[in-house]
Design an enzyme around this catalytic site. Structure first.
Site, short mmCIF file in Angstrom:
data_model
loop_
_atom_site.label_atom_id
_atom_site.label_comp_id
_atom_site.label_asym_id
_atom_site.label_seq_id
_atom_site.Cartn_x
_atom_site.Cartn_y
_atom_site.Cartn_z
N GLY A 291 0.83 -1.20 0.00
CA GLY A 291 0.00 0.00 0.00
C GLY A 291 0.87 1.25 0.00
CG ASP A 414 -7.70 8.03 9.91
OD1 ASP A 414 -8.09 8.67 8.92
OD2 ASP A 414 -6.51 7.78 10.14
CG HIS A 547 5.30 26.86 -22.93
ND1 HIS A 547 5.30 25.48 -23.01
CD2 HIS A 547 6.37 27.29 -23.64
CE1 HIS A 547 6.33 25.09 -23.76
NE2 HIS A 547 7.00 26.19 -24.16
#
Length: 573
Positions: A291, A414, A547
């Protein structure tokens, strides 16, 4: 009449407190309710406010001193007043103070002395953000943290890992130097792991201290210890001190996942927490699980000279990635010397004279000085205490408002297992705090939440993979632009990888953007913004990109999906 300032009792078992700092000097004017000093106990840090107006006449105990509770530490009175006549603290009638002002719907009144509008359990990304957001809304907030602020990401995850990976970037630059005309007399090196770890610890300490300072600057009261919820929906710290609050945010975070493999408790098997404090570089490392954490640490250590083998059960590393991206990342890691075994399961761990061997299900033995167990993390439910929540696969189930099955208790981060990333925890914490204080109004939206892997090249994704998009929509368009055709990447010598975009063919909706290459972690926020704003490929290519930039690859990939890319060879019709 002068008034005593005494060391307060802030906990049931508190017997003394340390004076951290005085905010006022002797002779300074003081207003009732103004912060005089900061004190620290073993449970909490708090600011002590003046209970009378006047002048700080005398400081009897200085910063750094530890003082018993109820002992006089200073006096407030009129300018020039003698201390011969003193009012005790109990005789003081505090001046009436205005309560906190709340935005939006009014907060419920708190009638119990010393109680809070909100108590947060856990000082990780979800917890500390929730506490600060609630304080911004005018709430009286307490937060309980058992270790260091910042949670897994700051202490044991993203930040320490990135500190290690920076070393790999430096060494890679030295390796590329000769091709760019820069010649070193000697490119050999040695690794001082102790110094590397000390540097990492310094970065972590600075950030954890920063989180603590943010909490204090927002008036959040900090309690140190393990917070658990009792049957009365109070928060109990270390089984002793009780915090009463109108609402609770349970942001317990996560802990290292384990595998039921014989021999997994071998002393040479390290968790992701352990490996970040290694004092010596292992000669060889077996990584159990391909992972994000396993792959990042594999790259960090292989760059320092460790022989690394990754063992992953799925058919490709980091299974959540787009398969094409995963395959490209694997090829780049293998170029750097990482050995990768996919579709491989471990039967057991054997001791080999202090070292170890991971025995695969086909009987193959992979030996190493150390092993890293990196199968992911699981919710930490320690703070649940006596409350029965609806649990789903070890995760506290929440609704779109971050509220649990128990009304008045929210669980961001979490602990709910929705998406175990620090940046999604930040957002969940904000949503939980606002809903806890204002009523359930704000819904969680994570469709544009990116994921990042800090390997070389970096990987960053948002939205659906190609396989997911084909399964859900069927008719899709895919555009791709390689960094080998990007001017900035060529000039920098960072030509590995590509940008890949996925569109719904019917409406042109952008379904997913996947980047593997230099600066991917920075570019993905632009991709997330495009998806959050529901921008179409046509709208994006109407924008003029600077750019040379790496970001032009995103522009060209979208143009390719539409069949109008300028800087790719024309496709055969």
């Amino acid at each position: 009449m002068a008034t005593e300032i005494i060391m307060p009792k802030t906990g049931l078992d508190m017997t003394e407190g340390e004076i951290v700092s005085w905010r006022k000097n002797e002779g300074d004017p003081v207003q009732a309710g103004e912060v005089l000093l900061e004190i620290m106990t073993d449970k909490t840090s708090m600011e002590l406010e003046a209970e009378a107006s006047g002048v700080l006449l005398k400081i009897t105990h200085q910063a750094g001193e530890t003082v018993p509770i109820a002992e006089v530490i200073g006096y407030i009175g009129e300018a020039g007043e003698s201390l011969e006549t003193v009012r005790t603290k109990d005789e003081v009638v505090p001046e009436k103070q205005e309560g906190p002002k709340h935005e939006g719907a009014p907060l419920p009144l708190v009638h119990l002395e010393g109680s809070y509008h909100l108590c947060v359990i856990g000082g990780g990304p979800a917890g500390y953000v929730a506490a600060i957001r609630a304080a911004q809304l005018g709430a009286k907030v307490a937060i309980v943290e058992k270790a260091e602020f910042g949670g897994t990401c700051l202490n044991k995850g993203c930040i320490p890992t990135k500190t290690f990976l920076r070393n790999a970037e430096i060494l890679d630059g030295v390796e590329q130097a000769a091709a760019r005309g820069i010649n070193f007399a000697d490119t050999s090196f040695t690794v001082d792991m102790k110094k590397l770890v000390t540097y990492k610890d310094g970065v972590v300490k600075k950030l954890t201290g920063g989180v603590y300072s943010l909490l204090k600057s927002n008036g959040v009261e900090v309690f140190r210890g393990v917070g658990k919820i009792n049957r009365d929906k109070d928060v109990v710290v270390d089984g002793k001190d009780i915090i009463k609050a109108d609402k609770i945010i349970l942001a317990g975070g996560s802990k290292v996942g384990r595998l039921p493999i014989p021999g997994i408790d071998h002393p040479a098997v390290l968790t992701s927490d352990d490996i970040l404090s290694l004092q010596e570089r292992p000669e060889s490392l077996v990584v159990i699980g391909g992972g994000v954490i396993g792959v990042e640490m594999a790259e960090a250590l292989v760059s320092l000279g460790t022989k690394v083998t990754i063992i992953e059960m799925a058919d490709h590393i980091i299974p959540a990635l787009d398969k094409e991206v995963s395959q490209t990342l694997r090829a780049e890691l293998e170029k750097r010397g990482v050995k990768i075994l996919t579709g491989a399961g471990i039967e057991k761990i054997e001791d080999r004279s202090g070292k170890l061997a991971a025995i695969l299900k086909d009987g193959t033995a992979i030996e190493g000085d150390k092993a890293l167990l990196s199968i992911g993390r699981v919710p930490d439910l320690e703070g649940v205490g006596e409350i029965e929540f609806e649990i789903e696969r070890g995760r506290i189930k929440v609704d779109k408002f971050m509220e649990t099955s128990v009304k008045g208790i929210y669980a961001p981060g979490d602990i709910n297992g929705l998406k175990m990333l620090a940046h999604t925890a930040f957002r969940m914490g904000e949503v939980a705090a606002e809903n806890a204080l204002r009523g359930n109004e704000r819904e969680l939206n994570m469709l544009s939440a990116p994921s990042v892997v800090y390997t070389r090249p970096e990987v960053a994704t948002v939205g659906l993979t190609e396989d997911q998009a084909r399964e859900k929509y069927g008719d899709i368009r895919v555009g791709k632009f390689p960094f080998a055709a990007n001017g900035r990447a060529l000039a920098s010598g960072e030509t590995a990888g590509f940008v890949k975009v996925i569109l719904d063919n019917k409406y042109g909706e952008i379904l997913g953007i996947h980047i593997i290459g230099a600066m991917a972690a920075e570019m993905i926020s632009q991709a997330s913004l495009i998806m959050e704003m529901e921008g179409t490929a046509e709208e994006v290519i109407d924008t003029i990109y600077g750019h040379p930039t790496y970001s032009e690859a995103l522009y060209e990939a979208l143009a390719d999906a539409l069949g109008v890319a300028i800087h790719l060879p024309a496709k055969k019709k």
